[in-house]
Write a protein that holds these residues in place. Structure first.
Motif, short mmCIF file in Angstrom:
data_model
loop_
_atom_site.label_atom_id
_atom_site.label_comp_id
_atom_site.label_asym_id
_atom_site.label_seq_id
_atom_site.Cartn_x
_atom_site.Cartn_y
_atom_site.Cartn_z
N THR A 96 0.85 -1.19 0.00
CA THR A 96 0.00 0.00 0.00
C THR A 96 0.89 1.24 0.00
O THR A 96 1.73 1.40 0.89
CB THR A 96 -0.92 0.01 1.23
OG1 THR A 96 -1.68 -1.20 1.26
CG2 THR A 96 -1.85 1.21 1.19
N ILE A 97 0.71 2.08 -1.00
CA ILE A 97 1.56 3.26 -1.20
C ILE A 97 0.73 4.53 -1.10
O ILE A 97 -0.36 4.61 -1.69
CB ILE A 97 2.25 3.19 -2.58
CG1 ILE A 97 2.95 1.85 -2.80
CG2 ILE A 97 3.24 4.34 -2.74
CD1 ILE A 97 4.05 1.55 -1.83
N THR A 98 1.23 5.51 -0.38
CA THR A 98 0.61 6.84 -0.38
C THR A 98 1.57 7.82 -1.04
O THR A 98 2.78 7.79 -0.80
CB THR A 98 0.30 7.33 1.05
OG1 THR A 98 1.52 7.38 1.80
CG2 THR A 98 -0.67 6.39 1.74
N THR A 99 1.04 8.67 -1.89
CA THR A 99 1.83 9.69 -2.59
C THR A 99 1.17 11.05 -2.39
O THR A 99 0.09 11.16 -1.80
CB THR A 99 1.92 9.38 -4.09
OG1 THR A 99 0.60 9.50 -4.67
CG2 THR A 99 2.44 7.97 -4.33
N LEU A 100 1.81 12.09 -2.90
CA LEU A 100 1.20 13.42 -2.84
C LEU A 100 -0.12 13.44 -3.61
O LEU A 100 -1.07 14.12 -3.22
CB LEU A 100 2.16 14.46 -3.43
CG LEU A 100 3.45 14.69 -2.64
CD1 LEU A 100 4.35 15.66 -3.38
CD2 LEU A 100 3.16 15.20 -1.24
N ALA A 101 -0.18 12.67 -4.70
CA ALA A 101 -1.40 12.63 -5.51
C ALA A 101 -2.53 11.94 -4.76
O ALA A 101 -3.68 12.39 -4.80
CB ALA A 101 -1.13 11.91 -6.83
N THR A 102 -2.24 10.85 -4.05
CA THR A 102 -3.31 10.16 -3.32
C THR A 102 -3.85 11.04 -2.20
O THR A 102 -5.05 10.98 -1.89
CB THR A 102 -2.80 8.83 -2.74
OG1 THR A 102 -1.67 9.08 -1.87
CG2 THR A 102 -2.36 7.88 -3.84
N GLU A 103 -2.99 11.86 -1.60
CA GLU A 103 -3.46 12.78 -0.57
C GLU A 103 -4.38 13.84 -1.16
O GLU A 103 -5.40 14.20 -0.58
CB GLU A 103 -2.27 13.44 0.13
CG GLU A 103 -1.42 12.47 0.94
CD GLU A 103 -0.22 13.14 1.57
OE1 GLU A 103 -0.12 14.38 1.46
OE2 GLU A 103 0.61 12.43 2.17
N GLU A 104 -4.01 14.36 -2.35
CA GLU A 104 -4.85 15.35 -3.02
C GLU A 104 -6.18 14.74 -3.45
O GLU A 104 -7.23 15.37 -3.34
CB GLU A 104 -4.12 15.92 -4.24
CG GLU A 104 -2.91 16.79 -3.92
CD GLU A 104 -3.31 18.16 -3.41
OE1 GLU A 104 -4.46 18.58 -3.64
OE2 GLU A 104 -2.47 18.81 -2.76
N GLU A 105 -6.14 13.52 -3.95
CA GLU A 105 -7.35 12.87 -4.44
C GLU A 105 -8.26 12.42 -3.31
O GLU A 105 -9.47 12.29 -3.49
CB GLU A 105 -6.98 11.64 -5.29
CG GLU A 105 -6.23 12.00 -6.57
CD GLU A 105 -5.54 10.80 -7.20
OE1 GLU A 105 -5.60 9.71 -6.57
OE2 GLU A 105 -4.96 10.93 -8.28
N GLY A 106 -7.67 12.18 -2.14
CA GLY A 106 -8.47 11.74 -1.01
C GLY A 106 -9.00 10.33 -1.15
O GLY A 106 -10.01 9.97 -0.53
N THR A 107 -8.34 9.52 -1.96
CA THR A 107 -8.81 8.16 -2.22
C THR A 107 -8.08 7.12 -1.38
O THR A 107 -8.32 5.92 -1.52
CB THR A 107 -8.61 7.81 -3.71
OG1 THR A 107 -7.23 8.01 -4.06
CG2 THR A 107 -9.47 8.70 -4.59
N GLY A 108 -7.18 7.55 -0.52
CA GLY A 108 -6.41 6.61 0.29
C GLY A 108 -5.24 6.06 -0.49
O GLY A 108 -4.95 6.49 -1.61
N GLY A 109 -4.56 5.09 0.10
CA GLY A 109 -3.38 4.53 -0.55
C GLY A 109 -3.72 3.68 -1.76
O GLY A 109 -4.84 3.16 -1.89
N GLN A 110 -2.77 3.54 -2.66
CA GLN A 110 -2.94 2.70 -3.83
C GLN A 110 -2.14 1.42 -3.65
O GLN A 110 -1.12 1.39 -2.97
CB GLN A 110 -2.49 3.43 -5.10
CG GLN A 110 -1.00 3.74 -5.14
CD GLN A 110 -0.59 4.50 -6.39
OE1 GLN A 110 -0.94 5.65 -6.57
NE2 GLN A 110 0.13 3.83 -7.26
N LEU A 111 -2.63 0.34 -4.27
CA LEU A 111 -1.98 -0.95 -4.16
C LEU A 111 -1.02 -1.17 -5.31
O LEU A 111 -1.36 -0.93 -6.48
CB LEU A 111 -3.01 -2.08 -4.15
CG LEU A 111 -3.81 -2.28 -2.86
CD1 LEU A 111 -4.78 -3.44 -3.02
CD2 LEU A 111 -2.89 -2.54 -1.67
N LEU A 112 0.20 -1.59 -4.98
CA LEU A 112 1.18 -1.99 -5.99
C LEU A 112 1.43 -3.49 -5.83
O LEU A 112 1.65 -3.97 -4.72
CB LEU A 112 2.50 -1.23 -5.80
CG LEU A 112 2.59 0.22 -6.29
CD1 LEU A 112 3.99 0.76 -6.07
CD2 LEU A 112 2.22 0.34 -7.75
N THR A 113 1.39 -4.20 -6.93
CA THR A 113 1.70 -5.62 -6.88
C THR A 113 3.14 -5.84 -7.34
O THR A 113 3.67 -5.06 -8.13
CB THR A 113 0.75 -6.42 -7.78
OG1 THR A 113 0.82 -5.90 -9.12
CG2 THR A 113 -0.69 -6.31 -7.29
#
Length: 459
Positions: A96-113
């Motif tokens: 689970t990765i959080t970036t500056l973009a995920t913080e702006e989008e408010g969608t939470g962390g994104q999953l990387l496989t």
């Protein structure tokens, strides 16, 4: 040939992360070109910090831009993601990765496989529940902290030079460093040297007016350079009128008063905390085995014990030292081991992808070097003990050879050469830390209340 397409995830952009990815992109150049391999590096900063140069950056001997290595330029065949891994489920091969973009989008962390995981987030400062430390303490682990500390020290000299209150002046000229390891001793040595030089440009501040205090909980400092060189370092620092207090702890720094375990009290506006590090918190958010100190349990091949397709090295990993000759001994979590472990780790990933046998990490500790200011240092290298100018020269030569890329080597060498020809810079750029303060005032707004004292400065 790689047997099947592999997605390699490297968590961390420090010594292990950068050097592992750099070697992987060299060893797997053809596979990357054919799309058989994908390398993703997740790191909170777009650069790798060469930490042994932080004291010299704080003293102004090296530009802060030359202490860091831009990852996007060096890792041009890798995908660099600026963010942080907040959780890793190795059983499902997801992070689970959080970036500056995920913080702006408010969608939470994104999953990387991923298929292969390299976990090298490094370490963070180890703090203790000391009253006032969170409010007044200054760290010394990042280039931002190093430059901020330099600005802060010069700013305190400015305050002492302009005040008529003896209590304020005394507190401004008192500098307390907690921790007698490399970071604390080198930072103290370099900054004291810089402040001593800067004092000649203040009409009412003399080097003798400043109090420099080193607090160490154990009975010795710089244990890596040996007991004899550690004693010499204490003697050298005390000769420079630096108060070295061994077997002493910081009990409190509330209300800008440093209270020590030996009963001493020092009103001060500067408390620098360098008392060790601890593993990165992300390790606790994984399903991977850890030892009692929170580090990942690893094998001599740098795989994480009891798992497959998971690797670790550096500060986050407990790697057995096969050269020690005694069972249970682990490699020290230092830069020397991290760089060499990264090479073996990357090679072993390539061996795994190609179905080849793995190699064992074994490297005898070469020794240590430490700078105590301009033309002063200690060293214990391959059994030889050096001090003074030879040790300082050894320190610079060794780290110049270790700093990544020819570009950085040339720039650092040029700066050292120019510093030998011209006078030191003694400028504080504390306003860089609050660049909008001037505009806010001009626009009629209220300046930032963090920090509450001087919105344009660093204190």
């Amino acid at each position: 040939m790689v047997k099947e397409r592999a997605r390699i995830l490297v968590v961390g952009g420090g010594y292990v992360g950068m050097y592992t990815a750099l070697r992987l992109q060299r060893r797997l150049k053809r596979e990357l070109g054919r799309g058989e391999v994908e390398i993703t590096v997740v790191t909170p900063d777009p650069y790798m910090t060469y930490q042994p140069f932080l004291p010299e950056a704080a003293a102004g001997a090296i530009s802060p831009r030359h202490v860091v290595v831009p990852l996007r330029r060096v890792l041009d065949r890798c995908r660099v993601v600026i963010g942080e891994a907040t959780a890793i489920d190795h059983a499902k091969r997801t992070a689970t990765i959080t970036t500056l973009a995920t913080e702006e989008e408010g969608t939470g962390g994104q999953l990387l496989t991923y298929d292969e995981l390299v976990l090298a987030p490094g370490s963070v400062s180890r703090t203790l529940p000391v009253p006032g430390l969170a409010d007044h303490g200054i760290g010394f682990k990042t280039v931002e902290e190093a430059i901020g500390l330099r600005n802060h020290v010069i700013e305190q000299m400015d305050i002492a030079s302009s005040t008529r209150d003896p209590a304020i002046r005394d507190a401004a000229l008192t500098f307390v460093f907690v921790g007698g390891g490399f970071a604390g001793v080198e930072a103290l040595g370099e900054l004291e040297d810089m402040a001593r030089y800067a004092a000649r440009y203040y009409h009412n501040v003399q080097p003798e007016d400043m109090k420099w205090i080193l607090v160490e909980a154990s009975d010795r400092i710089l244990p890596e350079v040996g007991e004899e060189m550690g004693r010499y370092t204490v003697t050298e620092l005390r000769r420079r009128n630096i108060d070295v207090r061994l077997q002493t702890r910081l009990e409190s720094c509330a209300d800008r008063v440093a209270v020590l375990s030996d009963g001493a009290r020092f009103p001060t506006r500067t408390v620098v905390w360098t008392a060790g590090v601890k593993p990165h918190p992300v390790l606790a958010a994984t399903d991977l085995p850890r030892n009692d100190r929170g580090r990942l349990t690893c094998t001599a091949e740098l795989t994480i014990e009891g798992t497959t397709h998971a690797w670790a090295a550096g500060d986050a990993a407990a790697v057995p030292d096969v050269t020690a000759g005694e069972p249970g001994r682990e490699c020290a979590p230092n830069a020397q081991h991290a760089v060499r472990q990264a090479k073996v780790l990357a090679d072993n990933i390539v061996h795994t992808l190609r179905g080849e046998p793995l190699q064992t990490y074994e490297h005898a500790y070469a020794g240590s070097v430490a700078s105590l200011g301009l033309h002063k240092g200690v060293a214990h290298v391959y059994g030889r003990k050096l001090k003074g100018y030879p040790a300082w020269f050894m320190h610079r030569a060794y780290h110049l050879s270790r700093v990544p890329t020819f570009n950085r080597k040339a720039r650092v060498l040029a700066e050292w050469t120019l510093a030998g020809l011209f006078k030191r810079e003694i400028v504080s750029l504390g306003s860089l830390e609050h660049p909008r303060a001037e505009f806010e005032l001009a626009a009629g707004g209220k300046p930032s209340q963090d920090p509450p004292v001087n919105p344009k400065g660093s204190s």
